[in-house]
Design a protein around this motif. Structure first.
Motif, mmCIF file in Angstrom:
data_model
loop_
_atom_site.group_PDB
_atom_site.id
_atom_site.type_symbol
_atom_site.label_atom_id
_atom_site.label_comp_id
_atom_site.label_asym_id
_atom_site.label_seq_id
_atom_site.Cartn_x
_atom_site.Cartn_y
_atom_site.Cartn_z
ATOM 1 N N PHE A 1 42.625 -39.934 -43.431
ATOM 2 C CA PHE A 1 43.873 -40.390 -42.810
ATOM 3 C C PHE A 1 43.677 -41.141 -41.493
ATOM 4 N N TYR A 2 42.472 -41.244 -41.024
ATOM 5 C CA TYR A 2 42.237 -41.879 -39.722
ATOM 6 C C TYR A 2 42.632 -43.358 -39.744
ATOM 7 N N ARG A 3 43.253 -43.792 -38.678
ATOM 8 C CA ARG A 3 43.503 -45.210 -38.431
ATOM 9 C C ARG A 3 43.461 -45.433 -36.934
ATOM 10 N N GLU A 4 43.222 -46.659 -36.522
ATOM 11 C CA GLU A 4 42.969 -46.938 -35.106
ATOM 12 C C GLU A 4 44.164 -46.632 -34.206
ATOM 13 N N ASP A 5 45.386 -46.806 -34.732
ATOM 14 C CA ASP A 5 46.569 -46.590 -33.895
ATOM 15 C C ASP A 5 47.071 -45.145 -33.964
ATOM 16 N N LEU A 6 46.304 -44.253 -34.598
ATOM 17 C CA LEU A 6 46.706 -42.857 -34.711
ATOM 18 C C LEU A 6 45.827 -41.986 -33.811
ATOM 19 N N LYS A 7 46.462 -41.259 -32.903
ATOM 20 C CA LYS A 7 45.722 -40.316 -32.062
ATOM 21 C C LYS A 7 45.652 -38.985 -32.801
ATOM 22 N N ILE A 8 44.430 -38.481 -33.002
ATOM 23 C CA ILE A 8 44.238 -37.216 -33.706
ATOM 24 C C ILE A 8 43.757 -36.154 -32.725
ATOM 25 N N ILE A 9 44.469 -35.030 -32.713
ATOM 26 C CA ILE A 9 44.070 -33.891 -31.896
ATOM 27 C C ILE A 9 43.769 -32.729 -32.848
ATOM 28 N N LEU A 10 42.544 -32.258 -32.817
ATOM 29 C CA LEU A 10 42.151 -31.121 -33.642
ATOM 30 C C LEU A 10 42.447 -29.830 -32.885
ATOM 31 N N LEU A 11 43.161 -28.942 -33.526
ATOM 32 C CA LEU A 11 43.538 -27.677 -32.900
ATOM 33 C C LEU A 11 42.845 -26.530 -33.620
ATOM 34 N N HIS A 12 41.866 -25.955 -32.949
ATOM 35 C CA HIS A 12 41.151 -24.799 -33.491
ATOM 36 C C HIS A 12 42.018 -23.572 -33.221
ATOM 37 N N ASN A 13 42.761 -23.153 -34.236
ATOM 38 C CA ASN A 13 43.761 -22.099 -34.066
ATOM 39 C C ASN A 13 43.154 -20.707 -34.270
ATOM 40 N N LYS A 14 43.918 -19.711 -33.836
ATOM 41 C CA LYS A 14 43.592 -18.290 -33.995
ATOM 42 C C LYS A 14 42.338 -17.891 -33.215
ATOM 43 N N ILE A 15 42.187 -18.493 -32.029
ATOM 44 C CA ILE A 15 41.021 -18.125 -31.209
ATOM 45 C C ILE A 15 41.142 -16.708 -30.662
ATOM 46 N N ASP A 16 42.364 -16.121 -30.779
ATOM 47 C CA ASP A 16 42.532 -14.738 -30.329
ATOM 48 C C ASP A 16 41.748 -13.756 -31.207
ATOM 49 N N LEU A 17 41.326 -14.213 -32.375
ATOM 50 C CA LEU A 17 40.566 -13.353 -33.284
ATOM 51 C C LEU A 17 39.060 -13.462 -33.067
ATOM 52 N N GLN A 18 38.663 -14.283 -32.093
ATOM 53 C CA GLN A 18 37.239 -14.582 -31.939
ATOM 54 C C GLN A 18 36.620 -14.009 -30.663
ATOM 55 N N ASN A 19 37.336 -13.122 -29.983
ATOM 56 C CA ASN A 19 36.806 -12.539 -28.742
ATOM 57 C C ASN A 19 36.376 -13.620 -27.745
ATOM 58 N N GLY A 20 37.281 -14.524 -27.506
ATOM 59 C CA GLY A 20 36.954 -15.630 -26.610
ATOM 60 C C GLY A 20 36.493 -16.820 -27.428
ATOM 61 N N TYR A 21 36.601 -17.999 -26.847
ATOM 62 C CA TYR A 21 36.345 -19.206 -27.625
ATOM 63 C C TYR A 21 35.765 -20.279 -26.748
ATOM 64 N N PHE A 22 34.874 -20.977 -27.249
ATOM 65 C CA PHE A 22 34.719 -22.406 -27.080
ATOM 66 C C PHE A 22 33.384 -22.908 -27.543
#
Length: 483
Positions: A342-363
Protein backbone atom coordinates in the motif's frame (compact mmCIF):
# COMPACT_ATOMS: atom_id res chain seq x y z
CA UNK A 1 -27.25 44.67 -12.98
CA UNK A 2 -30.19 42.68 -11.58
CA UNK A 3 -33.46 44.57 -11.45
CA UNK A 4 -35.51 42.28 -9.20
CA UNK A 5 -35.41 42.39 -5.43
CA UNK A 6 -34.43 39.29 -3.44
CA UNK A 7 -34.97 38.33 0.19
CA UNK A 8 -33.87 35.49 2.44
CA UNK A 9 -33.23 34.49 6.02
CA UNK A 10 -29.58 35.37 6.77
CA UNK A 11 -29.33 33.66 10.14
CA UNK A 12 -29.43 29.92 10.81
CA UNK A 13 -32.73 28.07 10.68
CA UNK A 14 -34.31 27.27 14.02
CA UNK A 15 -35.21 29.11 17.20
CA UNK A 16 -32.89 31.86 18.39
CA UNK A 17 -32.89 35.14 20.27
CA UNK A 18 -32.73 37.17 17.04
CA UNK A 19 -33.20 36.38 13.37
CA UNK A 20 -32.19 38.54 10.40
CA UNK A 21 -33.77 38.73 6.98
CA UNK A 22 -31.80 40.36 4.17
CA UNK A 23 -33.38 42.19 1.26
CA UNK A 24 -31.41 43.45 -1.74
CA UNK A 25 -32.34 45.18 -4.99
CA UNK A 26 -33.27 48.57 -6.35
CA UNK A 27 -36.78 48.32 -4.85
CA UNK A 28 -35.78 46.82 -1.51
CA UNK A 29 -36.32 49.96 0.58
CA UNK A 30 -39.64 50.66 -1.13
CA UNK A 31 -40.89 47.08 -0.63
CA UNK A 32 -39.94 46.89 3.06
CA UNK A 33 -41.41 50.35 3.59
CA UNK A 34 -44.80 49.03 2.45
CA UNK A 35 -44.98 46.65 5.41
CA UNK A 36 -43.05 48.61 8.04
CA UNK A 37 -45.01 50.55 10.65
CA UNK A 38 -42.58 53.18 11.86
CA UNK A 39 -40.37 55.74 10.15
CA UNK A 40 -40.82 56.28 6.41
CA UNK A 41 -37.81 54.27 5.21
CA UNK A 42 -37.77 55.98 1.83
CA UNK A 43 -36.77 59.16 3.64
CA UNK A 44 -34.24 57.44 5.91
CA UNK A 45 -30.52 58.05 5.55
CA UNK A 46 -28.19 55.24 4.56
CA UNK A 47 -26.68 53.08 7.30
CA UNK A 48 -29.35 53.94 9.85
CA UNK A 49 -31.45 51.67 12.09
CA UNK A 50 -35.17 52.17 12.80
CA UNK A 51 -37.58 50.70 15.34
CA UNK A 52 -41.08 49.61 14.37
CA UNK A 53 -43.33 46.71 13.40
CA UNK A 54 -43.64 44.52 10.34
CA UNK A 55 -47.33 44.27 9.49
CA UNK A 56 -49.31 41.98 7.23
CA UNK A 57 -51.22 44.72 5.37
CA UNK A 58 -49.70 47.36 3.14
CA UNK A 59 -49.59 50.67 5.03
CA UNK A 60 -51.77 53.26 3.33
CA UNK A 61 -52.29 55.83 6.09
CA UNK A 62 -49.87 58.36 7.53
CA UNK A 63 -47.10 56.80 9.65
CA UNK A 64 -46.54 57.09 13.36
CA UNK A 65 -42.98 57.90 14.37
CA UNK A 66 -42.79 55.13 16.95
CA UNK A 67 -40.74 55.67 20.09
CA UNK A 68 -39.50 59.15 19.34
CA UNK A 69 -38.92 61.55 22.18
CA UNK A 70 -42.62 62.44 22.42
CA UNK A 71 -44.41 59.09 22.16
CA UNK A 72 -41.82 56.55 23.33
CA UNK A 73 -44.29 54.64 25.51
CA UNK A 74 -47.36 55.07 23.31
CA UNK A 75 -48.91 51.93 21.80
CA UNK A 76 -49.44 52.66 18.09
CA UNK A 77 -52.42 51.46 16.09
CA UNK A 78 -51.09 48.60 13.92
CA UNK A 79 -52.32 46.89 10.76
CA UNK A 80 -52.13 43.14 11.55
CA UNK A 81 -48.71 43.20 13.22
CA UNK A 82 -46.34 40.26 12.71
CA UNK A 83 -43.46 41.27 14.97
CA UNK A 84 -41.64 44.12 16.65
CA UNK A 85 -38.43 44.70 14.68
CA UNK A 86 -35.38 46.83 14.01
CA UNK A 87 -34.82 47.71 10.36
CA UNK A 88 -31.42 48.75 8.97
CA UNK A 89 -31.30 50.75 5.74
CA UNK A 90 -28.30 50.67 3.37
CA UNK A 91 -28.32 52.72 0.18
CA UNK A 92 -26.40 51.91 -2.99
CA UNK A 93 -23.57 51.77 -3.80
CA UNK A 94 -22.04 51.43 -0.33
CA UNK A 95 -23.56 48.02 0.42
CA UNK A 96 -22.39 44.41 0.15
CA UNK A 97 -24.22 43.88 -3.15
CA UNK A 98 -23.78 47.56 -4.23
CA UNK A 99 -27.60 47.66 -4.45
CA UNK A 100 -30.11 49.19 -2.06
CA UNK A 101 -30.36 46.78 0.87
CA UNK A 102 -32.41 46.33 4.02
CA UNK A 103 -31.89 44.04 7.01
CA UNK A 104 -34.81 43.18 9.28
CA UNK A 105 -33.94 42.02 12.82
CA UNK A 106 -36.85 40.13 14.42
CA UNK A 107 -37.50 37.78 17.33
CA UNK A 108 -35.90 34.49 16.26
CA UNK A 109 -38.96 32.36 15.61
CA UNK A 110 -39.06 30.27 12.40
CA UNK A 111 -42.78 31.05 12.12
CA UNK A 112 -42.15 34.81 12.32
CA UNK A 113 -39.41 34.50 9.69
CA UNK A 114 -41.79 32.65 7.39
CA UNK A 115 -44.52 35.27 7.86
CA UNK A 116 -42.17 38.21 7.17
CA UNK A 117 -40.79 36.56 4.03
CA UNK A 118 -44.37 35.92 2.85
CA UNK A 119 -45.37 39.58 3.10
CA UNK A 120 -42.14 40.71 1.40
CA UNK A 121 -42.81 38.34 -1.51
CA UNK A 122 -46.44 39.46 -1.64
CA UNK A 123 -45.22 43.04 -2.05
CA UNK A 124 -42.76 42.45 -4.89
CA UNK A 125 -39.66 40.62 -3.64
CA UNK A 126 -38.71 37.02 -4.42
CA UNK A 127 -36.80 34.38 -2.51
CA UNK A 128 -33.06 34.48 -3.12
CA UNK A 129 -31.25 31.48 -4.55
CA UNK A 130 -28.27 29.90 -2.81
CA UNK A 131 -25.37 32.35 -2.80
CA UNK A 132 -27.29 34.98 -4.76
CA UNK A 133 -26.35 37.92 -2.52
CA UNK A 134 -22.66 37.09 -2.91
CA UNK A 135 -23.09 36.47 -6.63
CA UNK A 136 -24.58 39.94 -7.01
CA UNK A 137 -21.61 41.39 -5.12
CA UNK A 138 -19.34 39.63 -7.64
CA UNK A 139 -21.34 40.53 -10.76
CA UNK A 140 -21.58 44.16 -9.61
CA UNK A 141 -17.80 44.38 -9.12
CA UNK A 142 -17.86 44.58 -5.33
CA UNK A 143 -15.62 41.50 -4.94
CA UNK A 144 -13.82 39.13 -7.31
CA UNK A 145 -14.53 35.43 -7.63
CA UNK A 146 -11.77 34.24 -5.30
CA UNK A 147 -13.01 36.65 -2.62
CA UNK A 148 -16.54 35.32 -3.08
CA UNK A 149 -15.27 31.78 -2.52
CA UNK A 150 -13.33 32.89 0.54
CA UNK A 151 -16.60 34.07 2.12
CA UNK A 152 -17.91 30.50 1.98
CA UNK A 153 -14.57 29.26 3.37
CA UNK A 154 -14.73 31.79 6.20
CA UNK A 155 -18.22 30.65 7.16
CA UNK A 156 -17.12 27.01 7.07
CA UNK A 157 -13.83 27.55 8.94
CA UNK A 158 -13.53 25.25 11.94
CA UNK A 159 -10.12 26.24 13.28
CA UNK A 160 -7.86 29.26 13.64
CA UNK A 161 -5.60 28.37 10.71
CA UNK A 162 -8.47 28.01 8.21
CA UNK A 163 -10.03 31.26 9.48
CA UNK A 164 -6.80 33.19 8.89
CA UNK A 165 -6.32 31.75 5.40
CA UNK A 166 -9.92 32.51 4.39
CA UNK A 167 -9.71 36.05 5.79
CA UNK A 168 -6.46 36.68 3.89
CA UNK A 169 -8.14 35.61 0.66
CA UNK A 170 -11.18 37.76 1.44
CA UNK A 171 -8.79 40.71 1.75
CA UNK A 172 -7.55 39.88 -1.75
CA UNK A 173 -4.48 37.79 -0.95
CA UNK A 174 -4.48 35.46 -3.93
CA UNK A 175 -5.96 38.12 -6.22
CA UNK A 176 -3.04 40.43 -5.50
CA UNK A 177 -0.54 37.65 -6.26
CA UNK A 178 -2.26 36.73 -9.51
CA UNK A 179 -2.71 40.37 -10.58
CA UNK A 180 1.04 40.94 -10.42
CA UNK A 181 1.74 37.84 -12.53
CA UNK A 182 -0.98 38.70 -15.05
CA UNK A 183 0.13 42.33 -15.29
CA UNK A 184 3.70 41.41 -16.23
CA UNK A 185 2.58 38.74 -18.70
CA UNK A 186 -0.01 41.08 -20.19
CA UNK A 187 2.64 43.69 -20.98
CA UNK A 188 4.66 41.15 -22.95
CA UNK A 189 1.55 39.74 -24.61
CA UNK A 190 0.66 43.21 -25.84
CA UNK A 191 4.11 43.58 -27.40
CA UNK A 192 3.84 40.14 -29.01
CA UNK A 193 0.42 41.06 -30.41
CA UNK A 194 1.95 44.29 -31.73
CA UNK A 195 4.56 42.24 -33.58
CA UNK A 196 1.73 40.38 -35.32
CA UNK A 197 0.44 43.72 -36.65
CA UNK A 198 3.88 44.39 -38.16
CA UNK A 199 4.60 40.85 -39.29
CA UNK A 200 5.63 41.94 -42.80
CA UNK A 201 8.27 44.32 -41.41
CA UNK A 202 9.85 41.48 -39.37
CA UNK A 203 10.31 43.65 -36.26
CA UNK A 204 10.65 42.48 -32.65
CA UNK A 205 9.10 44.61 -29.91
CA UNK A 206 9.26 42.04 -27.08
CA UNK A 207 12.74 41.31 -25.76
CA UNK A 208 12.89 37.49 -25.76
CA UNK A 209 15.62 37.40 -23.11
CA UNK A 210 13.58 39.58 -20.75
CA UNK A 211 10.51 37.44 -21.49
CA UNK A 212 12.44 34.28 -20.56
CA UNK A 213 13.46 35.87 -17.27
CA UNK A 214 9.86 36.84 -16.53
CA UNK A 215 8.58 33.37 -17.43
CA UNK A 216 11.09 31.73 -15.12
CA UNK A 217 10.04 34.05 -12.28
CA UNK A 218 6.36 33.34 -13.04
CA UNK A 219 6.98 29.61 -13.12
CA UNK A 220 8.68 29.70 -9.71
CA UNK A 221 5.80 31.67 -8.21
CA UNK A 222 3.19 29.34 -9.68
CA UNK A 223 5.02 26.27 -8.37
CA UNK A 224 5.23 27.83 -4.92
CA UNK A 225 1.48 28.53 -4.88
CA UNK A 226 0.70 25.04 -6.17
CA UNK A 227 2.93 23.46 -3.52
CA UNK A 228 1.04 25.36 -0.80
CA UNK A 229 -2.17 23.51 -1.71
CA UNK A 230 -1.29 20.37 0.23
CA UNK A 231 -0.96 22.42 3.43
CA UNK A 232 -3.96 24.60 2.58
CA UNK A 233 -6.16 21.61 1.87
CA UNK A 234 -5.11 20.02 5.18
CA UNK A 235 -6.03 23.05 7.31
CA UNK A 236 -9.27 23.65 5.39
CA UNK A 237 -10.65 20.13 5.00
CA UNK A 238 -8.67 18.20 7.60
CA UNK A 239 -6.48 15.13 7.16
CA UNK A 240 -7.83 11.63 6.59
CA UNK A 241 -6.12 9.11 8.88
CA UNK A 242 -6.86 5.42 8.28
CA UNK A 243 -6.40 3.04 11.21
CA UNK A 244 -5.44 -0.33 9.71
CA UNK A 245 -4.31 -3.71 10.99
CA UNK A 246 -5.22 -7.34 11.43
CA UNK A 247 -8.38 -8.26 13.37
CA UNK A 248 -7.94 -7.74 17.13
CA UNK A 249 -4.85 -5.55 16.66
CA UNK A 250 -6.48 -2.86 18.83
CA UNK A 251 -7.75 -0.43 16.18
CA UNK A 252 -11.06 0.37 17.88
CA UNK A 253 -9.33 0.65 21.26
CA UNK A 254 -6.92 3.16 19.73
CA UNK A 255 -9.78 5.23 18.30
CA UNK A 256 -11.43 5.31 21.72
CA UNK A 257 -8.13 6.30 23.36
CA UNK A 258 -7.64 9.16 20.90
CA UNK A 259 -11.19 10.45 21.36
CA UNK A 260 -11.20 9.79 25.13
CA UNK A 261 -14.61 8.16 24.82
CA UNK A 262 -16.07 4.73 24.02
CA UNK A 263 -16.92 5.48 20.40
CA UNK A 264 -16.15 2.09 18.85
CA UNK A 265 -17.20 -1.33 20.12
CA UNK A 266 -14.24 -3.22 21.59
CA UNK A 267 -14.32 -7.01 21.77
CA UNK A 268 -11.93 -9.96 21.93
CA UNK A 269 -13.91 -11.50 19.09
CA UNK A 270 -12.02 -11.02 15.82
CA UNK A 271 -13.91 -9.17 13.08
CA UNK A 272 -16.12 -7.06 15.37
CA UNK A 273 -15.71 -3.95 13.19
CA UNK A 274 -17.53 -4.59 9.92
CA UNK A 275 -18.00 -1.04 8.65
CA UNK A 276 -15.84 2.06 8.86
CA UNK A 277 -16.26 4.43 11.82
CA UNK A 278 -15.19 8.04 11.29
CA UNK A 279 -14.55 10.67 13.96
CA UNK A 280 -12.80 14.05 13.88
CA UNK A 281 -10.21 15.10 16.44
CA UNK A 282 -8.55 18.53 16.44
CA UNK A 283 -4.85 18.47 17.27
CA UNK A 284 -3.20 21.88 17.60
CA UNK A 285 -5.84 23.52 15.43
CA UNK A 286 -5.92 20.94 12.62
CA UNK A 287 -8.78 18.50 12.08
CA UNK A 288 -7.71 14.87 11.76
CA UNK A 289 -10.44 12.55 10.48
CA UNK A 290 -9.74 9.14 12.02
CA UNK A 291 -11.24 6.17 10.22
CA UNK A 292 -11.47 2.89 12.13
CA UNK A 293 -11.65 0.07 9.61
CA UNK A 294 -12.35 -3.65 9.53
CA UNK A 295 -9.37 -5.89 10.22
CA UNK A 296 -7.62 -6.86 7.01
CA UNK A 297 -7.51 -10.60 6.47
CA UNK A 298 -8.77 -13.29 4.12
CA UNK A 299 -12.34 -14.16 5.08
CA UNK A 300 -15.31 -16.17 3.79
CA UNK A 301 -17.79 -13.98 5.71
CA UNK A 302 -19.56 -11.88 3.06
CA UNK A 303 -20.23 -8.91 5.39
CA UNK A 304 -16.68 -8.90 6.75
CA UNK A 305 -15.35 -9.15 3.18
CA UNK A 306 -17.22 -5.95 2.31
CA UNK A 307 -15.67 -4.30 5.39
CA UNK A 308 -12.16 -5.35 4.29
CA UNK A 309 -12.82 -3.93 0.82
CA UNK A 310 -13.91 -0.61 2.36
CA UNK A 311 -10.80 -0.57 4.52
CA UNK A 312 -8.60 -0.85 1.45
CA UNK A 313 -10.55 1.96 -0.23
CA UNK A 314 -9.90 4.20 2.80
CA UNK A 315 -6.18 3.47 2.53
CA UNK A 316 -6.23 4.78 -1.05
CA UNK A 317 -7.82 8.10 -0.02
CA UNK A 318 -5.97 8.59 3.27
CA UNK A 319 -3.03 10.94 3.76
CA UNK A 320 -1.80 9.18 6.91
CA UNK A 321 -1.90 5.46 7.65
CA UNK A 322 -1.71 4.12 11.20
CA UNK A 323 -0.82 0.43 10.98
CA UNK A 324 -1.27 -1.40 14.28
CA UNK A 325 0.44 -4.71 14.91
CA UNK A 326 0.78 -7.04 17.84
CA UNK A 327 4.00 -9.01 17.72
CA UNK A 328 2.30 -12.01 19.40
CA UNK A 329 -0.07 -12.26 16.44
CA UNK A 330 2.10 -10.99 13.55
CA UNK A 331 5.45 -11.53 11.94
CA UNK A 332 7.79 -8.81 10.67
CA UNK A 333 7.31 -10.14 7.15
CA UNK A 334 3.53 -9.70 7.35
CA UNK A 335 3.98 -6.04 8.31
CA UNK A 336 6.63 -5.56 5.62
CA UNK A 337 4.41 -7.10 2.94
CA UNK A 338 1.54 -4.84 3.93
CA UNK A 339 3.66 -1.68 3.75
CA UNK A 340 5.02 -2.67 0.34
CA UNK A 341 1.51 -3.34 -0.98
CA UNK A 342 0.00 0.00 0.00
CA UNK A 343 2.96 2.37 0.16
CA UNK A 344 2.90 5.50 -1.99
CA UNK A 345 5.01 8.64 -1.84
CA UNK A 346 2.20 10.95 -0.70
CA UNK A 347 1.12 8.60 2.12
CA UNK A 348 2.66 8.99 5.57
CA UNK A 349 2.81 5.61 7.33
CA UNK A 350 3.14 5.33 11.09
CA UNK A 351 3.71 1.85 12.48
CA UNK A 352 2.19 1.37 15.91
CA UNK A 353 3.62 -1.49 17.94
CA UNK A 354 0.59 -2.09 20.16
CA UNK A 355 0.14 -3.93 23.47
CA UNK A 356 3.55 -2.99 24.84
CA UNK A 357 1.98 -3.28 28.30
CA UNK A 358 2.33 -7.05 27.88
CA UNK A 359 6.07 -6.87 27.28
CA UNK A 360 7.41 -5.58 30.62
CA UNK A 361 8.65 -2.41 29.03
CA UNK A 362 9.38 -1.74 25.40
CA UNK A 363 11.59 -0.50 22.80
CA UNK A 364 13.72 -1.49 19.88
CA UNK A 365 13.25 -5.25 20.19
CA UNK A 366 14.12 -7.77 17.49
CA UNK A 367 10.69 -7.46 15.87
CA UNK A 368 11.04 -3.73 15.24
CA UNK A 369 14.70 -3.96 14.32
CA UNK A 370 13.71 -6.44 11.61
CA UNK A 371 11.14 -3.94 10.31
CA UNK A 372 13.61 -1.08 10.25
CA UNK A 373 16.31 -3.03 8.45
CA UNK A 374 13.82 -4.16 5.79
CA UNK A 375 11.92 -0.90 5.30
CA UNK A 376 14.39 1.93 5.79
CA UNK A 377 15.41 4.01 3.91
CA UNK A 378 13.28 2.96 0.92
CA UNK A 379 9.99 3.40 2.78
CA UNK A 380 9.28 6.48 4.87
CA UNK A 381 7.79 5.08 8.07
CA UNK A 382 7.86 5.81 11.77
CA UNK A 383 7.58 3.24 14.59
CA UNK A 384 5.91 4.20 17.88
CA UNK A 385 5.33 1.84 20.79
CA UNK A 386 1.86 2.18 22.32
CA UNK A 387 -0.64 0.52 24.57
CA UNK A 388 -4.04 1.55 23.25
CA UNK A 389 -5.65 -0.14 26.26
CA UNK A 390 -3.59 1.84 28.81
CA UNK A 391 -3.35 4.94 26.61
CA UNK A 392 0.45 4.73 26.64
CA UNK A 393 2.15 6.47 23.72
CA UNK A 394 -0.99 8.37 22.62
CA UNK A 395 0.62 11.77 23.16
CA UNK A 396 3.68 10.66 21.16
CA UNK A 397 1.34 9.68 18.33
CA UNK A 398 -0.44 13.06 18.47
CA UNK A 399 2.93 14.83 18.32
CA UNK A 400 3.86 12.84 15.23
CA UNK A 401 0.57 13.78 13.57
CA UNK A 402 1.10 17.44 14.44
CA UNK A 403 4.59 17.30 12.99
CA UNK A 404 3.10 16.09 9.71
CA UNK A 405 1.23 19.40 9.41
CA UNK A 406 4.27 21.43 10.44
CA UNK A 407 6.28 19.80 7.65
CA UNK A 408 3.64 20.91 5.14
CA UNK A 409 3.80 24.56 6.17
CA UNK A 410 5.01 26.97 3.54
CA UNK A 411 6.72 30.35 3.53
CA UNK A 412 4.08 31.63 1.11
CA UNK A 413 1.96 34.47 2.49
CA UNK A 414 -0.86 33.26 0.25
CA UNK A 415 -1.95 29.65 0.75
CA UNK A 416 -4.09 27.84 -1.80
CA UNK A 417 -7.04 26.00 -0.24
CA UNK A 418 -9.45 25.88 -3.19
CA UNK A 419 -9.40 22.95 -5.64
CA UNK A 420 -10.53 25.20 -8.50
CA UNK A 421 -7.66 27.62 -7.88
CA UNK A 422 -5.23 24.71 -7.69
CA UNK A 423 -6.33 23.33 -11.05
CA UNK A 424 -6.24 26.78 -12.70
CA UNK A 425 -2.71 27.34 -11.39
CA UNK A 426 -1.63 23.97 -12.77
CA UNK A 427 -3.04 24.83 -16.19
CA UNK A 428 -1.33 28.23 -16.01
CA UNK A 429 1.98 26.56 -15.20
CA UNK A 430 1.62 24.20 -18.15
CA UNK A 431 0.95 27.16 -20.45
CA UNK A 432 3.94 29.11 -19.11
CA UNK A 433 6.17 26.09 -19.73
CA UNK A 434 4.81 25.86 -23.28
CA UNK A 435 5.68 29.54 -23.82
CA UNK A 436 9.22 28.82 -22.56
CA UNK A 437 9.49 25.88 -24.96
CA UNK A 438 8.12 28.05 -27.75
CA UNK A 439 10.80 30.69 -27.24
CA UNK A 440 13.55 28.09 -27.05
CA UNK A 441 12.24 26.44 -30.20
CA UNK A 442 12.00 29.76 -32.06
CA UNK A 443 8.41 29.08 -33.09
CA UNK A 444 6.31 31.69 -34.85
CA UNK A 445 5.17 34.84 -33.10
CA UNK A 446 1.57 33.84 -33.74
CA UNK A 447 1.91 30.56 -31.81
CA UNK A 448 3.79 32.36 -29.04
CA UNK A 449 0.92 34.84 -28.68
CA UNK A 450 -1.52 31.91 -28.64
CA UNK A 451 0.20 30.25 -25.65
CA UNK A 452 0.51 33.55 -23.78
CA UNK A 453 -3.21 34.15 -24.15
CA UNK A 454 -3.94 30.77 -22.61
CA UNK A 455 -1.66 31.47 -19.65
CA UNK A 456 -3.45 34.78 -19.05
CA UNK A 457 -6.86 33.15 -19.36
CA UNK A 458 -6.11 30.42 -16.82
CA UNK A 459 -4.78 32.99 -14.34
CA UNK A 460 -7.88 35.10 -14.95
CA UNK A 461 -10.13 32.16 -14.07
CA UNK A 462 -9.09 32.46 -10.43
CA UNK A 463 -10.33 36.02 -9.98
CA UNK A 464 -13.25 35.56 -12.36
CA UNK A 465 -11.98 37.76 -15.20
CA UNK A 466 -12.49 34.74 -17.43
CA UNK A 467 -15.37 32.47 -16.47
CA UNK A 468 -18.71 31.13 -17.65
CA UNK A 469 -22.21 30.69 -16.27
CA UNK A 470 -21.70 26.98 -15.58
CA UNK A 471 -18.69 27.66 -13.36
CA UNK A 472 -20.48 30.47 -11.54
CA UNK A 473 -23.56 28.33 -11.01
CA UNK A 474 -21.47 25.53 -9.57
CA UNK A 475 -19.57 27.84 -7.19
CA UNK A 476 -22.51 29.80 -5.80
CA UNK A 477 -24.86 26.79 -5.56
CA UNK A 478 -22.67 25.57 -2.70
CA UNK A 479 -23.40 28.70 -0.64
CA UNK A 480 -26.20 28.78 1.90
CA UNK A 481 -29.36 30.69 1.02
CA UNK A 482 -29.13 34.20 2.47
CA UNK A 483 -25.42 34.60 1.72
Amino acid sequence: MNQDTICALATANGIGAIGIIRVSGNQSIEIVNKVFQGKNLEKADSHTVHYGFIVDDEIQDSRIEIRNSENFNQQPTLNNPIDEVMVSVFRAPKTFTTENSVEISFHGSPHIAKKILEVLIKNGARMAKAGEFTMRAFLNGRIDLSQAESIADLIASENEASRKVALNQLKGGITNEISILRGDLLNFTSLIELELDFAEEDVEFADRTALKTLLKKTEEKLRSLIDSFQYGNAIKNGVDVAIIGKPNAGKSTLLNALLKEERAIVSDIAGTTRDTIEEVLHIKGTAFRFIDTAGIRETTDLIEEIGVKKAKEKIESAKILLYLYDETDSTPQEVINFIKEFYREDLKIILLHNKIDLQNGYFENEFDNALKSALFPDYTTQIIGISAKNKTGIEALKSELSEYIQNLETQENTIITNQRHYEALQRSLESVKKVEDAISGNISTELLAYELRYALEYLGEISGEFTNDEVLGNIFSKFCIGK
